[in-house]
Design a protein around this motif. Structure first.
Motif, PDB file in Angstrom:
ATOM      1  N   THR A  87       0.827  -1.215   0.056  1.00  0.00           N
ATOM      2  CA  THR A  87       0.292  -0.063   0.026  1.00  0.00           C
ATOM      3  C   THR A  87       0.744   1.237   0.132  1.00  0.00           C
ATOM      4  O   THR A  87       1.881   1.584   0.534  1.00  0.00           O
ATOM      5  CB  THR A  87      -0.801  -0.136   1.294  1.00  0.00           C
ATOM      6  N   GLY A  88       0.491   2.144  -0.858  1.00  0.00           N
ATOM      7  CA  GLY A  88       1.263   3.627  -0.629  1.00  0.00           C
ATOM      8  C   GLY A  88       1.211   4.278   0.392  1.00  0.00           C
ATOM      9  O   GLY A  88       0.159   4.079   1.260  1.00  0.00           O
ATOM     10  N   CYS A  89       2.154   5.205   0.504  1.00  0.00           N
ATOM     11  CA  CYS A  89       2.453   5.791   1.884  1.00  0.00           C
ATOM     12  C   CYS A  89       2.763   7.214   1.606  1.00  0.00           C
ATOM     13  O   CYS A  89       3.543   7.496   0.553  1.00  0.00           O
ATOM     14  CB  CYS A  89       2.839   5.184   3.119  1.00  0.00           C
ATOM     15  N   ALA A  90       2.588   8.110   2.579  1.00  0.00           N
ATOM     16  CA  ALA A  90       3.488   9.534   2.642  1.00  0.00           C
ATOM     17  C   ALA A  90       3.865   9.976   3.975  1.00  0.00           C
ATOM     18  O   ALA A  90       3.080   9.613   5.149  1.00  0.00           O
ATOM     19  CB  ALA A  90       2.369  10.355   1.986  1.00  0.00           C
ATOM     20  N   PHE A  91       5.085  10.371   4.063  1.00  0.00           N
ATOM     21  CA  PHE A  91       5.468  10.949   5.199  1.00  0.00           C
ATOM     22  C   PHE A  91       5.145  12.435   4.977  1.00  0.00           C
ATOM     23  O   PHE A  91       5.706  12.886   4.103  1.00  0.00           O
ATOM     24  CB  PHE A  91       6.958  10.573   5.676  1.00  0.00           C
ATOM     25  N   VAL A  92       4.855  12.863   6.053  1.00  0.00           N
ATOM     26  CA  VAL A  92       4.633  14.522   5.937  1.00  0.00           C
ATOM     27  C   VAL A  92       4.991  15.294   7.275  1.00  0.00           C
ATOM     28  O   VAL A  92       4.969  14.734   8.521  1.00  0.00           O
ATOM     29  CB  VAL A  92       3.205  14.844   5.866  1.00  0.00           C
ATOM     30  N   THR A  93       5.615  16.471   7.347  1.00  0.00           N
ATOM     31  CA  THR A  93       5.997  17.435   8.251  1.00  0.00           C
ATOM     32  C   THR A  93       5.356  18.639   7.999  1.00  0.00           C
ATOM     33  O   THR A  93       5.347  19.225   6.938  1.00  0.00           O
ATOM     34  CB  THR A  93       7.437  17.421   8.506  1.00  0.00           C
ATOM     35  N   TYR A  94       5.137  19.547   8.979  1.00  0.00           N
ATOM     36  CA  TYR A  94       4.739  20.894   8.842  1.00  0.00           C
ATOM     37  C   TYR A  94       5.445  21.778   9.639  1.00  0.00           C
ATOM     38  O   TYR A  94       6.165  21.633  10.735  1.00  0.00           O
ATOM     39  CB  TYR A  94       3.183  20.893   9.724  1.00  0.00           C
ATOM     40  N   PHE A  95       5.337  23.148   9.276  1.00  0.00           N
ATOM     41  CA  PHE A  95       6.112  24.206   9.644  1.00  0.00           C
ATOM     42  C   PHE A  95       5.071  25.210   9.917  1.00  0.00           C
ATOM     43  O   PHE A  95       4.066  25.365   9.581  1.00  0.00           O
ATOM     44  CB  PHE A  95       7.337  24.620   8.612  1.00  0.00           C
ATOM     45  N   ASP A  96       5.989  26.023  10.839  1.00  0.00           N
ATOM     46  CA  ASP A  96       4.885  27.242  11.374  1.00  0.00           C
ATOM     47  C   ASP A  96       4.598  28.296  10.583  1.00  0.00           C
ATOM     48  O   ASP A  96       3.624  29.260  10.831  1.00  0.00           O
ATOM     49  CB  ASP A  96       5.656  27.604  12.570  1.00  0.00           C
ATOM     50  N   GLY A  98       3.104  27.369   7.969  1.00  0.00           N
ATOM     51  CA  GLY A  98       2.032  27.020   7.091  1.00  0.00           C
ATOM     52  C   GLY A  98       2.436  25.896   6.007  1.00  0.00           C
ATOM     53  O   GLY A  98       1.559  25.418   5.536  1.00  0.00           O
ATOM     54  N   SER A  99       3.662  25.948   5.694  1.00  0.00           N
ATOM     55  CA  SER A  99       4.118  24.862   4.616  1.00  0.00           C
ATOM     56  C   SER A  99       4.209  23.688   5.082  1.00  0.00           C
ATOM     57  O   SER A  99       4.367  23.344   6.263  1.00  0.00           O
ATOM     58  CB  SER A  99       5.475  25.560   3.941  1.00  0.00           C
ATOM     59  N   ARG A 100       4.329  22.557   4.172  1.00  0.00           N
ATOM     60  CA  ARG A 100       4.630  21.169   4.237  1.00  0.00           C
ATOM     61  C   ARG A 100       5.513  20.642   3.539  1.00  0.00           C
ATOM     62  O   ARG A 100       5.828  21.157   2.526  1.00  0.00           O
ATOM     63  CB  ARG A 100       3.022  20.446   3.974  1.00  0.00           C
ATOM     64  N   LYS A 101       5.959  19.634   4.125  1.00  0.00           N
ATOM     65  CA  LYS A 101       6.821  18.756   3.068  1.00  0.00           C
ATOM     66  C   LYS A 101       6.544  17.018   2.881  1.00  0.00           C
ATOM     67  O   LYS A 101       6.178  16.763   4.477  1.00  0.00           O
ATOM     68  CB  LYS A 101       8.416  18.872   3.708  1.00  0.00           C
ATOM     69  N   PHE A 102       6.658  16.692   1.870  1.00  0.00           N
ATOM     70  CA  PHE A 102       6.047  15.263   1.822  1.00  0.00           C
ATOM     71  C   PHE A 102       7.310  14.440   1.292  1.00  0.00           C
ATOM     72  O   PHE A 102       8.228  14.848   0.679  1.00  0.00           O
ATOM     73  CB  PHE A 102       5.066  15.160   0.885  1.00  0.00           C
ATOM     74  N   ILE A 103       7.256  13.167   1.740  1.00  0.00           N
ATOM     75  CA  ILE A 103       8.351  11.925   1.072  1.00  0.00           C
ATOM     76  C   ILE A 103       6.872  11.128   0.818  1.00  0.00           C
ATOM     77  O   ILE A 103       6.322  10.440   1.588  1.00  0.00           O
ATOM     78  CB  ILE A 103       9.010  11.637   2.115  1.00  0.00           C
TER      79      ILE A 103
END
Length: 308
Positions: A87-96, A98-103
């Motif tokens: 199954t596909g997955c995504a790792f994500v983090t947030y910054f203050d 409002g931006s996000r970054k995905f793997i």
């Protein structure tokens, strides 16, 4: 009925802001996710028949997704379950800011292996909804989505399109042009509208998009600033409903779903936009991409009591 096709994945999220993905730290999840899955789930929770074409692995993440979608009433008859991929997955983090970054781990996963259904098994639908991130994650899968779009359109469905551009997945831009040429409803963010139109201003971009004779509505989403709705003859702005925002992931997908549900119910464009804004606000009020307490009753209540 409203159908879509695209990635069905789990999302694994940092538990605090400003935690980079290249450092050890705490993650929470798995949460059911994938923009098309969030969309379909919201459609179902808004009381409409919803279906999704996609793929999951025959693993625990796939089980998590299937149980959630089936529980909420999504037609999962065209979801492929396979032993050939995870199954596909995504790792994500947030910054203050409002931006996000995905793997993302989608392209070679089960999420990108689904095929266009046979013409005979394509159901009738009011709308077939396309997500740009789904087109771009895997070239072969993107082409299968285009095939499905054509078949749904031949059966009378209108096409709605959320460009949903992810820099981490950018590719197959030609496919977005094909969807743009037939789209009846366009649901971009501001930067996405400028990107897909190649214009420098919203006014010029809107004008360029309406050169597509099929296009009826542009619902321009602008996060906490609300939305702007354009038709060929009219334009209006709408603010947001005030909630304590916890996680903005999936808010745009829920907006899309509730907006189309409003149109299917015969509501005015203004009423549909209000309903969409309410669903998006409810989505942001919970941690996790589709954990917001969205329902017909909750949307009506926030529209009755919420501030804009």
């Amino acid at each position: 009925m409203i159908w879509t096709m695209g990635e069905i994945i789990v999302e694994i999220m940092r538990n605090t802001e400003n935690a980079p993905l290249d450092r050890p730290g705490v993650f929470l999840g798995p949460f059911p996710s994938g923009a098309p899955a969030i969309f379909a789930d919201t459609v179902a929770r808004m009381g409409h028949r919803a279906g999704i074409i996609g793929g999951v692995g025959n693993d625990d993440f796939g089980k998590c997704l299937m149980e959630r979608l089936e529980k909420d009433g999504v037609d999962c008859s065209h979801i492929m379950r396979t032993e050939a991929a995870s199954t596909g997955c995504a790792f994500v983090t947030y910054f203050d800011d409002g931006s996000r970054k995905f793997i993302y781990h989608i392209g070679d996963s089960a999420a990108g292996m689904a095929k266009c259904p046979d013409e005979e098994s394509i159901p009738e639908a009011s709308y077939f909804h396309v997500m740009g991130c789904s087109l771009m994650s895997n070239a072969a899968f993107g082409n299968e989505i285009i095939k499905s779009m054509r078949l749904f359109k031949c059966k009378g469905a209108k096409v709605s399109f959320d460009p949903n551009i992810r820099p981490e997945l950018l590719g197959n831009v030609q496919l977005t042009k094909e969807v743009m040429s037939v789209a009846n409803v366009l649901l971009p963010g501001v930067s996405e509208l400028l990107t897909i139109s190649g214009k420098d201003t919203v006014a010029d971009a809107v004008k360029a998009c309406f050169e597509n004779e099929n296009l009826e509505i542009i619902a321009l989403k602008n996060g906490a600033k609300g939305c702007k709705i354009f038709t060929r003859d009219d334009y209006f702005e709408m603010g947001t409903y005030q909630v304590e925002a916890v996680d903005a992931t999936g808010a745009g997908d829920s907006f899309d779903a509730a907006f189309l549900c409003g149109l299917c119910d015969g509501k005015t464009i203004v009423e549909s936009a209000g309903q969409a804004s309410a669903a998006a606000a409810l989505n942001t009020a919970a941690f996790g991409p589709m954990e917001g307490k969205i329902s017909i009753e909750a949307v009506k209540e926030i529209m009755r009591t919420g501030e804009k």
